[in-house]
Design an enzyme around this catalytic site. Structure first.
Site, short mmCIF file in Angstrom:
data_model
loop_
_atom_site.label_atom_id
_atom_site.label_comp_id
_atom_site.label_asym_id
_atom_site.label_seq_id
_atom_site.Cartn_x
_atom_site.Cartn_y
_atom_site.Cartn_z
N GLN A 58 1.32 -9.04 -6.21
CA GLN A 58 0.80 -10.32 -6.65
C GLN A 58 1.82 -11.29 -7.30
OE1 GLN A 58 -1.70 -12.40 -5.38
NE2 GLN A 58 -2.45 -10.79 -3.92
N SER A 80 0.85 -1.06 0.03
CA SER A 80 -0.21 0.17 -0.03
C SER A 80 0.99 1.21 -0.01
CB SER A 80 -0.94 0.04 1.19
OG SER A 80 -1.73 -1.10 1.38
N CYS A 139 -9.84 -7.19 1.14
CA CYS A 139 -10.13 -5.92 1.29
C CYS A 139 -11.50 -5.53 1.07
CB CYS A 139 -9.21 -5.33 0.35
SG CYS A 139 -7.62 -5.78 0.15
N ASN A 198 -5.17 -9.27 -8.02
CA ASN A 198 -5.16 -9.96 -6.79
C ASN A 198 -6.38 -10.89 -6.30
OD1 ASN A 198 -5.90 -6.83 -6.62
ND2 ASN A 198 -6.73 -7.67 -4.75
C1 LIG Z 1 -2.03 -7.19 -0.91
C2 LIG Z 1 -1.94 -6.12 -2.03
C3 LIG Z 1 -1.41 -4.81 -1.62
C4 LIG Z 1 -1.25 -4.25 -0.43
O1 LIG Z 1 -0.02 -4.62 0.21
P1 LIG Z 1 0.17 -4.53 1.66
O2 LIG Z 1 1.71 -4.84 1.93
O3 LIG Z 1 -0.91 -5.52 2.51
O4 LIG Z 1 -0.20 -3.25 2.18
C5 LIG Z 1 -1.54 -4.12 -2.86
N1 LIG Z 1 -1.74 -4.47 -4.22
C6 LIG Z 1 -1.93 -5.88 -4.40
C7 LIG Z 1 -2.24 -6.21 -5.84
C8 LIG Z 1 -2.00 -6.71 -3.26
O5 LIG Z 1 -2.31 -7.93 -3.54
#
Ligand SMILES: *Cc1c(COP(=O)(O)O)cnc(C)c1O
Length: 394
Positions: free
Chosen positions: A178, A70, A323, A150
């Site tokens: 991912q 994020s 999410c 994702n």
């Molecule tokens: C999990 C995910 C995120 C967020 O990553 P975090 O380390 O949990 O903040 C962002 N983009 C994608 C595609 C994800 O799968």
């Protein structure tokens, strides 16, 4: 218990844990401290940076450590937006099915006066480089398109999109959270200017990630404070987490081909088995998808109760993405690929890893059709479909 939710998070690898414990015990100094204990941490950090760079085909000075995916997404997008605004460019290109870390940042920028083009992703969950090319304008300051989705696992033509952006001199960011550790990544060969990744999606620890930013492209800080990360990301470095992340990614990349062959064989068996459920459909392209991703829609059921029933059967899976759960809205990804609301509500995501076995797949293939049939048994929508009052869509 069968864990089939590796897109939500993965189990920490024993090797990464071992390195983290060792770091916490012996290399726990502040890398900014000038005495020996601090300098040892500084060396560990610099070693981790070079190794991370090597894994991505980048230079060490192009790697910035972050708190995860994020933050990397926010940082890359905000930095390019600011750079664009300085040149009077306030147009950004993205897609309708990005992760919320990207989408919500873009929504905020729209409120701040930027204009965003969300490219359609088609029924197969893929955008084409030609569509990106056609959307680029003289005032475009950023193209941000995820490497792999994702929810439905579809892999984008990143290299081709990167080439289009390079030719138009527009910075190209990709959310590779991912993809990292699961598919091959080479930022130079793939024409990528910025890339974010997160350790906990490839058996590293939670709360740590990396942002790659190509030399020559300015990176403005998102978090201000001390001079860490060459003034681009303030905060005392998480040397333990960073070392754990690099260890986990090295192990994944070393076995990448072997893992992909093994996991995609399990995935294909699962896809074939679930396709036999009447009025079901695989979401996303069958070929261009992550080795571990299976995502299905089942007509005539609601999303909320199904993961709970799977949980009772000892299977950890997700409806849509972690999410969006907790909200009653259907997945924006499934709507983006054209699934109608009613169908998008009945989705199931199963994401496998190297630790899953053939027996896991067999157990899932026994449980899921039973649960679907059970839920359809008292679904008013299903009764309408079966009696012909409503037409089947799948
Ligand atoms: C999990 C995910 C995120 C967020 O990553 P975090 O380390 O949990 O903040 C962002 N983009 C994608 C595609 C994800 O799968």
């Amino acid at each position: 218990m069968i864990y089939a939710d590796n897109a939500a998070t993965t189990k920490l690898s024993p090797h990464a844990l071992e390195v983290m414990v060792e770091t916490a015990q012996n290399t726990w100094g502040n890398p900014s401290s000038l005495y020996e204990l601090g300098q040892r941490a500084q060396e560990a950090l610099s070693d981790a940076r070079s190794r991370m760079a090597a894994l991505l085909g980048a230079d060490a000075k192009e790697i910035y450590f972050t708190s995860g995916g994020s933050e990397g997404d926010n940082h890359a997008i905000r930095s390019c937006a600011r750079l664009g605004a300085a040149k009077g460019k306030r147009h950004i290109i993205s897609t309708a099915f990005e992760h919320h870390a990207v989408l919500h940042t873009l929504k905020r920028l729209e409120k701040e006066g930027y204009e965003v083009t969300y490219l359609p992703v088609h029924e197969n969950g893929i955008v084409t480089a030609d569509e990106v090319k056609a959307a680029i304008r003289p005032d475009t300051c950023l193209v941000t398109i995820m490497f792999a989705n994702n929810e439905i696992g579809t892999i984008q033509p990143v290299k081709e999109i990167g080439a289009v952006c390079r030719a138009a001199k527009v910075p190209f960011h990709t959310d590779a959270v991912q993809a990292a550790g699961h598919v091959k990544i080479d930022v130079k060969e793939m024409n990528i200017d910025l890339l974010s990744l997160s350790a906990h999606k490839f058996h590293g620890p939670r709360g740590v990630g990396a942002l790659y930013c190509r030399t020559g492209l300015p990176l403005y800080p998102l978090i201000e404070g001390g001079a860490q990360e060459r003034n681009r990301r303030a905060g005392t470095e998480n040397v333990m987490g960073i070392r754990g992340m690099v260890t986990a990614l090295e192990d994944m990349v070393k076995d990448l081909d072997k893992n992909a062959a093994y996991v995609s064989r399990l995935r294909d068996k699962l896809i074939d088995g679930l396709s036999a459920v009447p009025h079901s459909a695989l979401n996303g392209d069958r070929a261009n998808r992550l080795p571990g991703n299976v995502n299905f829609c089942f007509e005539g059921i609601e999303g909320e109760s199904r993961p709970l029933l799977l949980d009772q059967a000892g299977i950890c899976a997700s409806s849509g993405s972690a999410c969006t759960s907790g909200s009653l809205d259907p997945s924006h990804v499934l709507l983006a690929i054209g699934r109608p609301h009613e169908v998008a509500h009945g989705s199931l995501r199963l994401t496998l890893c190297e630790e899953n076995t053939e027996a896991d797949v067999d157990a899932i293939l026994k449980a899921v059709p039973e649960i679907v049939e059970y839920l359809r048994g008292f679904s008013p929508i299903w009764q309408d479909l079966e009696s012909g009052r409503r037409a089947h869509m799948l």
